[in-house]
Design a protein around this motif. Structure first.
Motif, PDB file in Angstrom:
ATOM      1  N   LYS A   1      -4.611   0.524  -7.114  1.00 46.41           N
ATOM      2  CA  LYS A   1      -4.272   1.549  -6.134  1.00 46.41           C
ATOM      3  C   LYS A   1      -5.575   2.128  -5.601  1.00 46.41           C
ATOM      4  O   LYS A   1      -6.366   2.686  -6.363  1.00 46.41           O
TER       5      LYS A   1
ATOM      6  N   LEU B   1       6.693   5.807  -3.249  1.00 44.23           N
ATOM      7  CA  LEU B   1       6.620   4.337  -3.258  1.00 44.23           C
ATOM      8  C   LEU B   1       8.004   3.708  -3.180  1.00 44.23           C
ATOM      9  O   LEU B   1       8.250   2.809  -2.374  1.00 44.23           O
TER      10      LEU B   1
ATOM     11  N   GLY C   1       1.006  -0.992   1.194  1.00 43.19           N
ATOM     12  CA  GLY C   1       0.273   0.234   1.471  1.00 43.19           C
ATOM     13  C   GLY C   1      -1.098   0.194   0.837  1.00 43.19           C
ATOM     14  O   GLY C   1      -1.895  -0.718   1.099  1.00 43.19           O
ATOM     15  N   ASN C   2      -1.371   1.161  -0.035  1.00 44.92           N
ATOM     16  CA  ASN C   2      -2.668   1.206  -0.710  1.00 44.92           C
ATOM     17  C   ASN C   2      -2.655   0.475  -2.049  1.00 44.92           C
ATOM     18  O   ASN C   2      -3.577   0.618  -2.846  1.00 44.92           O
TER      19      ASN C   2
ATOM     20  N   VAL D   1       8.108  -0.445   3.304  1.00 50.39           N
ATOM     21  CA  VAL D   1       6.810  -0.809   3.850  1.00 50.39           C
ATOM     22  C   VAL D   1       6.827  -0.499   5.339  1.00 50.39           C
ATOM     23  O   VAL D   1       7.705  -0.985   6.063  1.00 50.39           O
TER      24      VAL D   1
END
Length: 222
Positions: free
Chosen positions: A147, A209, A134-135, A222
């Motif tokens: 992040k 997360l 992700g980020n 994910v």
């Protein structure tokens, strides 16, 4: 030479710890006042902190909470308390391990060696592999997590847990499996430790997360 800081107000215990560690070739500094620990950490380059819980002027809990995001080396907490909640509290504040008095000095030495070995292994450049979730960007070479481009400091166990889950995305692992994979059979503790570290990762990196799969364990989606 590997440098260790001991914060312990019991002089007999402090010097016993120092003597055993120095016999193993470590350079050891000792403080007896909790109020001096943070300034000492800024003066010298340490690789491990042994932190008594009950210190004058500032408790080990408060010190661990205040320095954990500033240093990434192992923190071992030492206390005469043995209640489960004291252990959970210390781990929740970012301690890497916990040992209760009275203890065999050679057990302390073994714990120190194990944590330093892990710390040095993760800080030794072995490849330039990166993981993207992700980020998040995880840099395996220098133990760094970003992040949205901003670095988030993680202590040893949190980083290892994040990497393990990130390398196996969308896969559910039980708490027992994660405990054995990250902490190992020789660690004094139980799978509740995993929950503490998962919660710390969620606080730092985002609540969504790591997903809890009720009755099964955790997965990084994910």
């Amino acid at each position: 030479m590997t440098r260790i800081l001991i914060a312990e107000d019991d002089l007999e215990i402090a010097y016993l710890e120092r003597d055993y560690l120095e016999m193993q070739g470590y350079q050891v500094d000792v403080l007896h006042d909790g109020g001096l620990v943070e300034s000492q950490l800024q003066k010298e380059d340490y690789q491990l902190l042994i932190l008594d819980v009950m210190l004058p002027n500032k408790t080990g809990y408060d010190i661990c909470r205040d320095v954990r995001d500033q240093v990434d080396f192992p923190i071992l907490m030492v206390t005469s308390k043995q209640e489960t909640m004291d252990v959970v509290r210390g781990l929740g504040l970012g301690a890497d391990d916990y040992i209760s008095k009275p203890f065999d000095p050679m057990e302390l030495v073994a714990r120190v060696k194990a944590h330093l070995s892990r710390y040095q292994r993760f800080h030794k450049p072995v490849n330039k592999e990166e993981l993207t979730v992700g980020n998040l960007t995880i840099y395996l070479e220098n133990w760094k997590v970003e992040k949205d481009g901003k670095e988030i400091k993680l202590p040893n166990r949190e980083f290892e847990l994040l990497v393990y889950l990130a390398k196996h995305p969308n896969r559910v692992f039980s708490k027992e499996h994660l405990f054995e994979a990250i902490w190992g059979y020789d660690y004094v503790g139980d799978s509740a430790t995993v929950t503490v570290h998962v919660n710390r990762l969620r606080d730092k990196l985002g609540a969504d997360l790591i997903e809890t799969v009720w009755g099964a364990g955790y997965r990084l989606t994910v």
